[in-house]
Design an enzyme around this catalytic site. Structure first.
Site, PDB file in Angstrom:
ATOM      1  N   TYR A 135      28.490  37.448  34.321  1.00  9.38           N
ATOM      2  CA  TYR A 135      29.722  37.590  35.126  1.00  9.38           C
ATOM      3  C   TYR A 135      29.567  36.893  36.475  1.00  9.38           C
ATOM      4  O   TYR A 135      30.429  36.106  36.875  1.00  9.38           O
ATOM      5  CB  TYR A 135      30.030  39.072  35.325  1.00  9.38           C
ATOM      6  CG  TYR A 135      31.314  39.348  36.075  1.00  9.38           C
ATOM      7  CD1 TYR A 135      32.545  38.970  35.550  1.00  9.38           C
ATOM      8  CD2 TYR A 135      31.295  40.004  37.310  1.00  9.38           C
ATOM      9  CE1 TYR A 135      33.730  39.241  36.233  1.00  9.38           C
ATOM     10  CE2 TYR A 135      32.475  40.278  37.995  1.00  9.38           C
ATOM     11  CZ  TYR A 135      33.687  39.895  37.453  1.00  9.38           C
ATOM     12  OH  TYR A 135      34.857  40.160  38.126  1.00  9.38           O
TER      13      TYR A 135
ATOM     14  N   ALA B  57      40.835  33.747  40.689  1.00  7.25           N
ATOM     15  CA  ALA B  57      40.325  35.084  41.031  1.00  7.25           C
ATOM     16  C   ALA B  57      38.810  35.087  40.931  1.00  7.25           C
ATOM     17  O   ALA B  57      38.242  35.121  39.848  1.00  7.25           O
ATOM     18  CB  ALA B  57      40.918  36.140  40.103  1.00  7.25           C
TER      19      ALA B  57
ATOM     20  N   GLY C  24      42.932  21.690  34.665  1.00 10.94           N
ATOM     21  CA  GLY C  24      43.552  20.521  34.041  1.00 10.94           C
ATOM     22  C   GLY C  24      45.058  20.674  33.926  1.00 10.94           C
ATOM     23  O   GLY C  24      45.820  19.720  34.144  1.00 10.94           O
TER      24      GLY C  24
ATOM     25  N   THR D  64      40.527  42.633  26.663  1.00 12.84           N
ATOM     26  CA  THR D  64      40.374  43.833  27.486  1.00 12.84           C
ATOM     27  C   THR D  64      41.708  44.299  28.054  1.00 12.84           C
ATOM     28  O   THR D  64      41.805  45.410  28.559  1.00 12.84           O
ATOM     29  CB  THR D  64      39.392  43.607  28.662  1.00 12.84           C
ATOM     30  OG1 THR D  64      39.877  42.556  29.496  1.00 12.84           O
ATOM     31  CG2 THR D  64      37.999  43.263  28.152  1.00 12.84           C
TER      32      THR D  64
ATOM     33  N   THR E 150      38.736  47.222  43.608  1.00 13.12           N
ATOM     34  CA  THR E 150      40.158  47.539  43.687  1.00 13.12           C
ATOM     35  C   THR E 150      40.474  48.654  42.701  1.00 13.12           C
ATOM     36  O   THR E 150      39.868  48.738  41.633  1.00 13.12           O
ATOM     37  CB  THR E 150      40.997  46.291  43.371  1.00 13.12           C
ATOM     38  OG1 THR E 150      40.596  45.221  44.241  1.00 13.12           O
ATOM     39  CG2 THR E 150      42.474  46.548  43.560  1.00 13.12           C
TER      40      THR E 150
ATOM     41  N   GLY F 256      46.091  42.798  32.009  1.00 16.61           N
ATOM     42  CA  GLY F 256      45.032  43.584  32.624  1.00 16.61           C
ATOM     43  C   GLY F 256      45.529  44.363  33.817  1.00 16.61           C
ATOM     44  O   GLY F 256      46.715  44.349  34.156  1.00 16.61           O
ATOM     45  N   PHE F 257      44.606  45.043  34.471  1.00 16.14           N
ATOM     46  CA  PHE F 257      44.945  45.888  35.615  1.00 16.14           C
ATOM     47  C   PHE F 257      45.590  45.079  36.738  1.00 16.14           C
ATOM     48  O   PHE F 257      46.774  45.264  37.072  1.00 16.14           O
ATOM     49  CB  PHE F 257      43.666  46.593  36.081  1.00 16.14           C
ATOM     50  CG  PHE F 257      43.733  47.217  37.439  1.00 16.14           C
ATOM     51  CD1 PHE F 257      44.766  48.079  37.781  1.00 16.14           C
ATOM     52  CD2 PHE F 257      42.751  46.948  38.391  1.00 16.14           C
ATOM     53  CE1 PHE F 257      44.826  48.659  39.054  1.00 16.14           C
ATOM     54  CE2 PHE F 257      42.794  47.530  39.645  1.00 16.14           C
ATOM     55  CZ  PHE F 257      43.837  48.373  39.977  1.00 16.14           C
TER      56      PHE F 257
ATOM     57  N   SER G  72      39.618  37.444  32.762  1.00 19.68           N
ATOM     58  CA  SER G  72      38.170  37.640  32.693  1.00 19.68           C
ATOM     59  C   SER G  72      37.877  39.124  32.554  1.00 19.68           C
ATOM     60  O   SER G  72      38.531  39.952  33.198  1.00 19.68           O
ATOM     61  CB  SER G  72      37.462  37.131  33.962  1.00 19.68           C
ATOM     62  OG  SER G  72      36.076  37.416  33.901  1.00 19.68           O
TER      63      SER G  72
ATOM     64  N   LYS H 292      31.651  33.394  37.674  1.00 18.65           N
ATOM     65  CA  LYS H 292      32.519  33.334  38.841  1.00 18.65           C
ATOM     66  C   LYS H 292      32.036  32.300  39.857  1.00 18.65           C
ATOM     67  O   LYS H 292      32.846  31.623  40.514  1.00 18.65           O
ATOM     68  CB  LYS H 292      32.603  34.718  39.494  1.00 18.65           C
ATOM     69  CG  LYS H 292      33.349  35.747  38.655  1.00 18.65           C
ATOM     70  CD  LYS H 292      34.803  35.351  38.447  1.00 18.65           C
ATOM     71  CE  LYS H 292      35.604  36.432  37.758  1.00 18.65           C
ATOM     72  NZ  LYS H 292      37.027  36.035  37.576  1.00 18.65           N
TER      73      LYS H 292
END
Length: 330
Positions: A148, A117, A105, A38, A178, A13-14, A78, A152
């Protein structure tokens, strides 16, 4: 001397891909993991030939096994944009709950330090401004964005439970908006949406009256803050973001000026539960990490715009995954 080994989830991801670069540059052996729901392997293809880089195609919502030693885990797997998590809500909830449980775990098994994150979305549509880490938020648990936000929030709760009950070394970063190279143009977030529209000659779409605010942090600053947090001695959440706030309406005008296009701004209804204000209080990051952003928005946006300008016409419409199956370990 054996290198320290770090597992980074959401690595294609980014943010995940930039973290891979950071840890490789700092001399770590990087184990990257992503299910590519994604993410895009194009973001990390430049690392495939390195001996200190491994990639595993895996969904962390399922059992995670890693052979050998593991010193650090960074959990960045995510969906992070509204388009993604509204399209795949169940997977979003699973990666925040089951995925985090699996990785905690693994951290317990390997005696590894783990950084989770989290996001400014835990504050919901905030009633306090700017947002500091002691604010509990204003979240609609059953609204469309709840998949979402609550994923989180649960992620933070289970992380602190593992820290308190099992003594796991944990870190929690609350990431604010970001931006930078490797963002997906079609992911629905403000900056790639505006730049994509400008490059395609479309009018810039602003939702609501445009007076809602965001605070944009360049990816290099964000990665440096995350890196410092991982190696700090602080286990409670820390905001990492740029406190320089701007309205979406004014930001749209900045984009038009930057891209030297003559598009106009058009307005559409505001999505349900879209936060009206986003501005991090970074006092804690300054005091504990000696961190604050250095890249001005004008500088970061030039770099980001040059990246998007380099995309092909096909990529401007939709970025496709290349076939890197020969590099993937399943």
């Amino acid at each position: 001397m054996n290198k320290k080994r770090v597992l980074i989830t959401g690595a294609a991801g980014f943010l995940g891909s930039h973290l891979c670069d950071k840890f490789i540059d700092e001399g770590f052996s990087v184990l990257a993991m992503d299910n590519l729901i994604t993410g895009d392997l194009k973001n990390i293809e430049h690392l495939f030939k390195r001996e200190d880089f491994e990639f595993y195609h895996h969904d962390v919502s399922k059992f995670v096994h890693v052979a050998g030693k593991l010193d650090y885990i960074l959990h960045f797997a995510s969906p992070a944009s509204p388009i993604d998590y509204l399209k795949i809500p169940i997977q979003t909830l699973k990666v925040g709950s089951l995925g985090t449980h699996n990785l905690l775990g693994l951290a317990k098994e390997k005696n590894a330090r783990i950084l989770i994150a989290s996001t400014s979305e835990v504050y919901g549509d905030p009633l306090e401004h700017p947002q500091n880490e002691d604010y509990y938020g204003n979240v609609n648990t059953i609204g469309p964005r709840g998949v979402y936000d609550e994923a989180k929030r649960f992620q933070e709760s289970i992380t602190m439970a593992y820290h308190r009950f099992h003594g796991i070394e944990t870190r929690i970063v609350r990431i604010f908006n970001t931006y930078g190279p490797r963002m997906r143009l079609n992911d629905g977030r403000v900056i790639p949406a505006f730049i994509g529209q400008a490059l395609r000659g479309e009018d810039l779409t602003v939702f609501g009256n445009g007076l809602q605010t965001r605070s944009f942090c360049f990816v290099d600053d964000q990665v440096e803050g995350i890196y410092k947090l991982l190696f700090s001695d602080y286990s409670n959440p820390v905001n990492i973001g740029n406190p320089h706030e701007i309205t979406i309406k004014d930001f749209a005008e900045e984009i038009i000026k930057l891209t030297q296009t003559n598009q106009k701004v058009v307005y559409r209804p505001l999505p349900k539960d879209d936060p009206m204000q986003r501005q991090p209080d970074i006092t804690r990051a300054k005091e504990i990490l000696n961190w604050e952003p250095k890249v001005k928005r004008s500088e970061g946006m030039k770099i980001t715009y040059e990246y998007f300008k380099g995309l092909s016409k096909e990529e401007l419409q939709k970025k496709e995954h290349k076939d890197f199956s020969s590099h993937i370990r399943k």
